[in-house]
Scaffold this motif. Sequence first.
Motif, PDB file in Angstrom:
ATOM      1  N   SER A  53       0.968  -1.148  -0.028  1.00 34.72           N
ATOM      2  CA  SER A  53       0.082  -0.039   0.082  1.00 34.72           C
ATOM      3  C   SER A  53       0.946   1.173   0.013  1.00 34.72           C
ATOM      4  N   ASP A  54       0.654   2.251  -0.785  1.00 34.59           N
ATOM      5  CA  ASP A  54       1.341   3.369  -0.796  1.00 34.59           C
ATOM      6  C   ASP A  54       0.634   4.692  -0.284  1.00 34.59           C
ATOM      7  N   ALA A  55       1.512   5.515   0.310  1.00 31.80           N
ATOM      8  CA  ALA A  55       0.775   6.714   0.969  1.00 31.80           C
ATOM      9  C   ALA A  55       1.858   7.964   0.611  1.00 31.80           C
ATOM     10  N   PHE A  56       1.423   9.194   0.774  1.00 28.48           N
ATOM     11  CA  PHE A  56       2.197  10.370   0.640  1.00 28.48           C
ATOM     12  C   PHE A  56       2.013  11.190   1.708  1.00 28.48           C
ATOM     13  N   ALA A  57       3.138  11.789   2.376  1.00 22.26           N
ATOM     14  CA  ALA A  57       3.056  12.775   3.534  1.00 22.26           C
ATOM     15  C   ALA A  57       3.389  14.023   3.108  1.00 22.26           C
ATOM     16  N   SER A  58       2.662  14.978   3.016  1.00 20.49           N
ATOM     17  CA  SER A  58       2.557  16.393   2.562  1.00 20.49           C
ATOM     18  C   SER A  58       1.459  17.271   3.200  1.00 20.49           C
ATOM     19  N   GLY A  59       1.697  18.485   3.423  1.00 14.49           N
ATOM     20  CA  GLY A  59       0.772  19.563   3.750  1.00 14.49           C
ATOM     21  C   GLY A  59      -0.331  19.705   2.470  1.00 14.49           C
ATOM     22  N   ASP A  69       6.234  20.636   6.806  1.00 17.64           N
ATOM     23  CA  ASP A  69       7.283  21.261   7.383  1.00 17.64           C
ATOM     24  C   ASP A  69       7.273  22.786   7.213  1.00 17.64           C
ATOM     25  N   HIS A  70       6.220  23.223   6.461  1.00 15.02           N
ATOM     26  CA  HIS A  70       5.823  24.724   6.671  1.00 15.02           C
ATOM     27  C   HIS A  70       4.798  25.023   7.663  1.00 15.02           C
TER      28      HIS A  70
END
Length: 351
Positions: free
Chosen positions: A259-265, A286-287
């Motif tokens: 399973s894939d996931a993306f970590a971002s605002g 990180d912003h």
Amino acid sequence: MSADDLVVSRPEGLYCPPGDFYLDPWRPVDRAVITHGHGDHARYGHAHYLAAAEGASILRTRLGEIDLTTLPYGEPVSHNGVRVSFHPAGHVLGSAQVRLEHAGRVWVVSGDYYVAGERDDPREHNTTCAPFEPVQCDCFITESTFGLPIYRWAPQGSIFASINAWWRANAEAGRASILLGYSLGKAQRILQGVDASIGPIVVHGAVDTVNRAYRAAGVPLPRTQFVTEVEPALLAQCLVVAPPSAQRSPWLRRFGDYSDAFASGWMQVRGTRRRRAVDRGFVLSDHADWPGLQRAIAATGAARVIVTHGFEAVMVRWLTEQGIEAGAFATEFGDRDDDEPGSAAASDATA
Ligand SMILES: [Zn+2]
Ligand SMILES: [Zn+2]
């Protein structure tokens, strides 16, 4: 703009006229003061670099043998009569705001910074680097990557609880968990925040390179392995931390079903998740979020604010409503998070 502004915009980048140096210039210059190691802020080709000592190993890892002078946070140096010092920005290891003092005026260039929520809560600090420190100034040059009211980060504890639950469920179902995040900063925050007892943690080579600089700086990270070091039977239990460029690459095939996931605002916006075509999106940035930007700006006490990369128009309007003199600089910094495709920093030299 007035003739004695401490920072002006030039084709090469933001420039300090009395000091005769640039700040995060995007074209090669003689003297560059660098806020942090992301590719759109720290570029190749300058003759001399000045940066915070805490970020030196990151800059050398990314740019190789550069002519680099460093200063510990808070320690000033005088250049052509301009007092220059670096102050923590809470964004990535070694990230700094640059304070400039000349003829009784103080300007601060934020670079990228992280601060979340309406109140300062130590539980919401980025613990992989020194937390953001407000610096009093007459003029604050702020980023605005997430400068829209829709951007409000959830407590970090709940974000990591979601990541852990996703990893645990995948491990029980016999598939690996691939978590994509930018290799400088995001990857280390993920590693520090997850529950390492769930299973082995595998990192991509690009992430490992940056991890080495973090560990050398004394930042605690859990044990990580290369894929070749993990027993094949355990691969389905793994959390795999990799840069976005690894998505759909042959490197991922060795994990079998995953399973894939993306970590971002940007995961706060559903369209971004769909475009990324991942199973899950975790809103981890990180912003600064919208309340964080407002709080950080207010804490400087600045009567004048210049907005860069992000949602300049919205921020300028909000600032003007607060009675602050506001303007914007067009820059060539990534106007999207560092891990968005198409931003200058997405071309990760070590990926
Ligand atoms: Zn950055
Ligand atoms: Zn930036």
